[in-house]
Design a protein around this motif. Structure first.
Motif, PDB file in Angstrom:
ATOM      1  N   PHE A 568      -3.592   4.437  -4.054  1.00 29.86           N
ATOM      2  CA  PHE A 568      -4.129   5.977  -4.239  1.00 29.86           C
ATOM      3  C   PHE A 568      -2.931   6.748  -3.255  1.00 29.86           C
ATOM      4  N   ARG A 569      -2.090   7.550  -3.491  1.00 32.68           N
ATOM      5  CA  ARG A 569      -1.396   8.609  -2.602  1.00 32.68           C
ATOM      6  C   ARG A 569      -2.341   9.721  -2.741  1.00 32.68           C
ATOM      7  N   GLY A 570      -2.975  10.172  -1.760  1.00 29.27           N
ATOM      8  CA  GLY A 570      -3.917  11.218  -1.768  1.00 29.27           C
ATOM      9  C   GLY A 570      -4.993  10.705  -2.881  1.00 29.27           C
ATOM     10  N   ASP A 571      -5.290  11.590  -3.996  1.00 30.46           N
ATOM     11  CA  ASP A 571      -6.082  11.000  -5.168  1.00 30.46           C
ATOM     12  C   ASP A 571      -5.463  10.825  -6.416  1.00 30.46           C
ATOM     13  N   GLU A 572      -4.129  10.489  -6.380  1.00 27.18           N
ATOM     14  CA  GLU A 572      -3.398  10.060  -7.273  1.00 27.18           C
ATOM     15  C   GLU A 572      -2.871   8.719  -7.486  1.00 27.18           C
ATOM     16  N   LEU A 573      -3.215   8.008  -8.601  1.00 25.23           N
ATOM     17  CA  LEU A 573      -2.970   6.458  -8.427  1.00 25.23           C
ATOM     18  C   LEU A 573      -1.573   6.392  -8.742  1.00 25.23           C
ATOM     19  N   ARG A 574      -0.967   5.508  -8.154  1.00 23.14           N
ATOM     20  CA  ARG A 574       0.586   5.101  -8.315  1.00 23.14           C
ATOM     21  C   ARG A 574       0.708   3.625  -8.525  1.00 23.14           C
ATOM     22  N   ALA A 575       1.379   2.959  -9.217  1.00 25.21           N
ATOM     23  CA  ALA A 575       2.012   1.872  -9.262  1.00 25.21           C
ATOM     24  C   ALA A 575       3.459   1.494  -8.606  1.00 25.21           C
ATOM     25  N   PHE A 576       3.390   0.544  -7.808  1.00 25.42           N
ATOM     26  CA  PHE A 576       4.517  -0.107  -7.028  1.00 25.42           C
ATOM     27  C   PHE A 576       4.969  -1.512  -7.546  1.00 25.42           C
ATOM     28  N   SER A 577       6.112  -1.642  -7.742  1.00 28.35           N
ATOM     29  CA  SER A 577       6.597  -2.827  -7.991  1.00 28.35           C
ATOM     30  C   SER A 577       7.214  -3.448  -6.444  1.00 28.35           C
ATOM     31  N   VAL A 578       6.482  -4.533  -6.218  1.00 26.13           N
ATOM     32  CA  VAL A 578       7.055  -4.954  -4.902  1.00 26.13           C
ATOM     33  C   VAL A 578       7.351  -6.452  -4.795  1.00 26.13           C
ATOM     34  N   ARG A 579       8.586  -6.673  -4.253  1.00 24.50           N
ATOM     35  CA  ARG A 579       8.976  -7.919  -3.721  1.00 24.50           C
ATOM     36  C   ARG A 579       8.531  -8.288  -2.430  1.00 24.50           C
ATOM     37  N   LEU A 580       7.708  -9.123  -2.549  1.00 24.27           N
ATOM     38  CA  LEU A 580       6.697  -9.555  -1.034  1.00 24.27           C
ATOM     39  C   LEU A 580       7.901 -10.247  -0.077  1.00 24.27           C
ATOM     40  N   GLY A 581       7.599  -9.811   1.089  1.00 23.99           N
ATOM     41  CA  GLY A 581       8.254 -10.473   2.318  1.00 23.99           C
ATOM     42  C   GLY A 581       7.393 -11.634   2.791  1.00 23.99           C
ATOM     43  N   GLU A 582       7.627 -11.711   4.086  1.00 31.94           N
ATOM     44  CA  GLU A 582       6.985 -13.026   4.563  1.00 31.94           C
ATOM     45  C   GLU A 582       5.797 -12.418   5.314  1.00 31.94           C
ATOM     46  N   ALA A 583       4.689 -13.331   5.624  1.00 34.14           N
ATOM     47  CA  ALA A 583       3.672 -12.769   6.384  1.00 34.14           C
ATOM     48  C   ALA A 583       4.199 -12.602   7.864  1.00 34.14           C
ATOM     49  N   ALA A 584       3.322 -11.756   8.760  1.00 41.89           N
ATOM     50  CA  ALA A 584       4.062 -11.713   9.980  1.00 41.89           C
ATOM     51  C   ALA A 584       4.246 -13.074  10.752  1.00 41.89           C
ATOM     52  N   PRO A 585       5.486 -13.181  10.951  1.00 42.03           N
ATOM     53  CA  PRO A 585       5.667 -14.688  11.865  1.00 42.03           C
ATOM     54  C   PRO A 585       4.616 -14.981  12.884  1.00 42.03           C
ATOM     55  N   ALA A 586       4.401 -15.916  13.326  1.00 39.94           N
ATOM     56  CA  ALA A 586       3.313 -16.674  14.271  1.00 39.94           C
ATOM     57  C   ALA A 586       4.122 -16.078  15.758  1.00 39.94           C
TER      58      ALA A 586
END
Ligand SMILES: [Zn+2]
Length: 593
Positions: A568-586
């Motif tokens: 939700f951006r404000g009260d409007e639902l949006r869809a995003f195509s995400v290419r995931l990155g790495e989890a925060a490095p240790a």
């Protein structure tokens, strides 16, 4: 100018309503009318806080006559000419549960002078007498009378002088001293210890069942003795003896708070209950190390920033911002030495110390803003940027605390390497102390000029460190911590390969929702179009339940995987195509070889 004392009287009058009455008496007001003002900020916390907005009522009298008070600006009043004595009475609302202001309720009172004591213009150097008045006991929660805990000295040579921990008269040599000794009233738990002959009090306000006061006092004593011996290896004289009989640690116990504010002979701390040790349990928790680090940090400030100061703080201008480019020297070096003093005093061991360094390195390296702002710039702009952070701050700012501490670490190693181990940052600190700090409250109040540091380092060590400072403090380069630690036989273990996916964001829980607190610039979420304040709903159609739920879902994907995220951006639902990155490095792992 006469030198009759300026007289103050502080009385808690309405505990449930958080109101105190403060009366100021000026025996000989200025002939053309007396100007008085309340500070706009408290030294040590670089933000205009406009304490005068908590004054509910203010009136002036001379004898039975009312004296006209004209407000000149947000903090300042002019009292019409009168013969005196001029008496100005304020009722002040005190319910800020931080170390920076004042708070009062049925359980205790805590007062910073900057929130309650008006400055008498033209009389800043006159001595001050403060009368503290006990609250009506029926208003308090306690069965026993409240006592007073402060480093402000009891008055001497006058009728009505307070006894130790009692009500009555206290004294300060001038206004700057009056506002630099906060006052606690209540029925706290108290421990005492002596460090190199100087008396210290630990005062804990709030409830903590099983609090192991003896253990805290023993650890704090070691930390304080290590620091006193560090700055004064020959005399072992505690710095605060120029202003007070004793040093007071005033700690407010809270569910989850953390912070502190330094003063010349005391400090006000806020800590989390869970960080305090319980009697009978010997293990040292991460939380307790955090608390001891805070104790060490604020105590180090007794020398460094309360006596060794930027020239621009000598004296402070309490009506407006005081911009210095040197906060990284004062907060950064203090942040370096706070942990180092835990190690040197034997309160923690080397592996524990290296873990603290690794945590600092990781914190600095996770914020892209460090390449947009130098610590010198961050210092200068503390008032409007570091102290007023928002969702974009990690992208735009650098912390002069954490990066400043890495600069201190790097500088220390550089000085050691350049002198074959003969000189170090310790020599620089001791030169700053003897040159600027030791006599600061004894008639020589001068501070470090903005551009003086390289010459002072060279004087103390023979090493020209100006290129180092230009690159890492004036400039925005990363301190090569791993390479420098390697020269001290501290190796960096290679990080484990990251297998979990991540969004390169900071998330905050809001009820059961996961809300993006910060979207790191250039990361996976930023590239996909997600924004701070977006409320995450689902990944590939699976509901995200809070921040823990987000981590659990992300752990099922490999870095580089493509997913659809609904938010939700404000009260409007949006869809995003995400290419995931790495989890925060240790965090990096540093190990002594
Ligand atoms: Zn600090």
């Amino acid at each position: 100018m006469t030198d009759t004392p300026i007289r103050y009287r502080l009385a808690p009058i309405d505990l449930a309503g958080h109101r105190c009455e403060v009366r100021l008496t000026i025996d000989e007001p200025a002939a053309d009318g007396q100007i008085v003002s309340l500070p706009a900020w408290i030294p040590g916390s670089y933000l205009l806080r406009e304490f005068a907005r908590q004054i509910e009522t203010i009136e002036a009298r001379s004898g039975r006559e009312r004296v006209a008070l004209t407000k000149l600006d947000r903090n300042t009043w002019h009292a019409a000419p009168c013969r005196g004595p001029l008496v100005i009475t304020c009722v002040i609302y005190a319910w800020d549960l931080s170390v920076r202001s004042a708070h009062l309720d049925q359980s205790h009172g805590f007062f910073n002078g900057t929130s309650v004591f008006l400055r008498v213009q033209g009389r800043e150097t006159s001595p001050c007498l403060l009368e503290l008045v006990a609250p009506d006991r029926r208003q308090t929660f306690a069965d026993t009378p409240w006592q007073v805990y402060t480093s402000l000295p009891e008055a001497t040579g006058v009728a009505g002088a307070a006894r130790r921990h009692g009500y009555g008269l206290y004294q300060a040599p001038d206004y700057d001293a009056l506002i630099d000794h906060p006052i606690e009233m209540g029925t706290p738990q108290v421990a005492r210890f002596v460090a190199h002959g100087a008396e210290h009090e630990l005062v804990f306000t709030g409830t903590a069942p099983g609090l192991d006061l003896g253990r805290i006092a023993a650890d704090a004593k070691r930390i304080c003795e290590a620091q006193i011996a560090f700055f004064e290896p020959e005399t072992r004289r505690a710095p605060f003896l120029d202003s007070a009989q004793r040093y007071v640690f005033m700690t407010q116990i809270t569910p989850d708070g953390y912070g502190g504010l330094e003063h010349r002979a005391s400090t006000a701390l806020v800590c989390a209950r869970a960080d305090l040790p319980v009697t009978g349990r010997a293990e040292q928790s991460d939380g307790y190390r955090t608390f001891l680090g805070l104790v060490s940090h604020e105590y180090f400030h007794t020398w460094h920033v309360k006596r060794i100061k930027p020239a621009l703080f000598a004296p402070y201008d309490l009506s407006r911002e005081n911009h210095t480019r040197l906060l990284w020297v004062f907060e950064g070096f203090t942040s370096y030495y706070d942990d180092l003093m835990l190690l040197r005093s034997g309160v923690i061991d080397l592996p524990a110390y290296l873990k603290l360094v690794a945590k600092t390195v990781a914190g600095v390296e996770r914020a892209p803003g460090r390449h947009k702002q130098s610590v010198a710039e961050s210092s200068f702009d503390a008032w409007t940027r570091y102290y007023r952070q928002d969702e974009n701050s990690p992208n735009a700012l650098v912390s002069y605390y954490t990066k400043g501490s890495l600069i201190a670490l790097g500088l220390d190693i550089t000085l050691r390497n350049a002198t074959g181990g003969q000189r170090s940052l310790d020599d620089v600190m001791r030169l700053l102390w003897t040159r600027y700090g030791r006599d600061f409250y004894q008639g020589r109040p001068r501070g470090i000029p903005e551009d003086a540091l390289p010459a002072l380092i060279e004087e103390a060590t023979g090493v020209d460190a100006s290129a180092f400072i230009t690159r890492y403090a004036e400039g925005r380069e990363d301190v090569p911590v791993r390479e420098l630690l390697a020269t001290q036989r501290i190796a960096t273990r290679p990080p484990k390969a990251v297998t979990a996916a991540g969004l390169d964001v900071r998330v905050r829980a809001q009820g059961t929702d996961a809300v993006l607190a910060t979207v790191l610039e250039g990361g996976a979420a930023h590239r996909a179009g997600l924004s701070a304040h977006d409320v995450l709903v689902a990944i590939d159609g699976l509901r995200i339940a809070g921040s823990a739920g987000l981590d659990a879902l992300l752990a099922r994907y490999q870095p580089g995987a493509s997913v659809t995220i609904h938010a939700f951006r404000g009260d409007e639902l949006r869809a995003f195509s995400v290419r995931l990155g790495e989890a925060a490095p240790a965090e990096p792992a540093f190990v002594a070889e």
